[in-house]
Design a protein around this motif. Structure first.
Motif, PDB file in Angstrom:
ATOM      1  N   UNK A  26       0.957  -1.293  -0.053  1.00 33.04           N
ATOM      2  CA  UNK A  26      -0.177  -0.135   0.164  1.00 33.04           C
ATOM      3  C   UNK A  26       0.920   1.439   0.080  1.00 33.04           C
ATOM      4  N   UNK A  27       0.466   2.334  -0.791  1.00 29.69           N
ATOM      5  CA  UNK A  27       1.068   3.393  -0.839  1.00 29.69           C
ATOM      6  C   UNK A  27       0.450   4.280   0.030  1.00 29.69           C
ATOM      7  N   UNK A  28       1.009   5.178   0.908  1.00 35.20           N
ATOM      8  CA  UNK A  28       0.727   6.137   1.756  1.00 35.20           C
ATOM      9  C   UNK A  28       1.174   7.610   1.569  1.00 35.20           C
ATOM     10  N   UNK A  29       0.492   8.444   1.653  1.00 42.38           N
ATOM     11  CA  UNK A  29       0.961   9.858   1.731  1.00 42.38           C
ATOM     12  C   UNK A  29       0.281  10.624   3.149  1.00 42.38           C
ATOM     13  N   UNK A  30       1.237  11.272   3.729  1.00 40.43           N
ATOM     14  CA  UNK A  30       1.052  12.126   4.909  1.00 40.43           C
ATOM     15  C   UNK A  30       1.069  13.405   4.732  1.00 40.43           C
ATOM     16  N   UNK A  31       0.569  14.263   4.313  1.00 39.07           N
ATOM     17  CA  UNK A  31       0.813  15.739   4.088  1.00 39.07           C
ATOM     18  C   UNK A  31       1.049  16.767   5.532  1.00 39.07           C
TER      19      UNK A  31
ATOM     20  N   UNK B 128       5.263   7.095   1.172  1.00 38.20           N
ATOM     21  CA  UNK B 128       5.937   5.874   1.326  1.00 38.20           C
ATOM     22  C   UNK B 128       5.074   4.549   1.144  1.00 38.20           C
ATOM     23  N   UNK B 129       5.668   3.227   1.227  1.00 34.19           N
ATOM     24  CA  UNK B 129       4.774   1.975   1.036  1.00 34.19           C
ATOM     25  C   UNK B 129       5.117   1.156   2.420  1.00 34.19           C
TER      26      UNK B 129
END
Length: 273
Positions: free
Chosen positions: A222-227, A241-242
């Motif tokens: 799973x790819x994640x994005x934390x802005x 990240x992954x």
């Protein structure tokens, strides 16, 4: 070799939903699972309401998940987990014989501490016995703190419910015992990893095609994005990240970095979890 089960957590109690008490179970269960190379797949919070709890349990036990339920297994009017579990499974409640023995031993101990003779028909003892009324076919979970057990039961679909008290001093050792006794064969088989990188001034909309490409190429991850817009050190940035099985993460992360560099992204520190 059977697949690693999904683990879920159900936290029961109005006091959590009202904010009177903060939930401590989720972070601890995550720690206990992570120490075994396992992971928490989901968490739900439920009120002290029998109808709502029955509905939640019926949904949670519809598949093949392992569900830890913390709270609501006492015998006061606001405790409904035992009854709701029985309703969700379509069975009745019955006094578990081993639970009865353990509760009677506890009542004898408490009577002795007070200098009283044990009275089997005393209202307090009869009240405690209700805590041993579990869904038919249930198995007991030992409670090292005060010997009043929890219970485990299995749904027709193959899901397993492990119901323990809401008190952390009881619940956490009981969950740890369950993991060691019933799921040791899965230890480290479900080991997960996570790799990420700080992308300075990153814009999610511009990076979404790359994120989709990584997930399509590496379906185990799973790819994640934390802005963040106001980080004291990085300012406006994304942590991109992954996460997934350790070996799969290495390859997916390498492709993610290659894609970010091809897009001329301004990269910062990398993070390994």
């Amino acid at each position: 070799m059977s697949p690693v089960p999904r683990f879920g957590l159900l936290v029961v109690g109005d006091e959590i939903l009202s904010g009177k008490r903060a939930d401590k179970h989720m972070p601890r269960v995550i720690e206990l699972l992570a120490a075994c190379g396992l992971a928490l797949a989901w968490v739900r919070f439920a009120p002290d309401d029998r109808s709502a709890l029955t509905h939640t349990l019926r949904e949670a036990l519809a598949g093949r998940d392992v569900v830890f339920a913390c709270g609501g297994i006492g015998a006061t009017p606001d405790d409904h987990t035992r009854q709701a579990a029985a309703s969700a499974l379509g069975v009745g409640l019955q006094l578990h014989p081993q639970a009865r023995e353990l509760i009677e031993a506890r009542s004898r101990q408490l009577a002795a501490l007070k200098g009283h003779a044990f009275e089997p028909e005393h209202p307090e003892h009869l009240q405690r016995l209700q805590m041993g009324e579990f869904p038919q076919g249930a198995r007991i979970i030992p409670n090292p703190y005060n010997q009043i057990p929890g219970f485990s039961c299995t749904s027709p679909s193959g899901a397993t419910l492990h119901a323990v008290p809401g008190f952390p001093v009881m619940a956490w050792p009981m969950i740890e015992w369950l993991l060691e006794q019933h799921y040791a064969a899965y230890f480290q088989r479900g080991a997960q990893g996570e790799r990420s990188v700080i992308v300075y001034q990153g814009i999610e909309a511009q990076l979404t095609p790359l994120m989709r490409q990584i997930e399509a190429t590496h379906p185990q991850c799973k790819v994640f994005s934390l802005p963040s817009v106001d980080h004291p050190e990085y300012g406006r940035h994304l942590e991109l990240g992954v996460k997934g099985p350790l070996q799969a993460v290495q390859a997916a992360y390498a492709d993610l970095l290659a894609g970010l560099r091809a897009a001329a992204a301004h990269l910062g520190p990398e993070v390994v979890r």
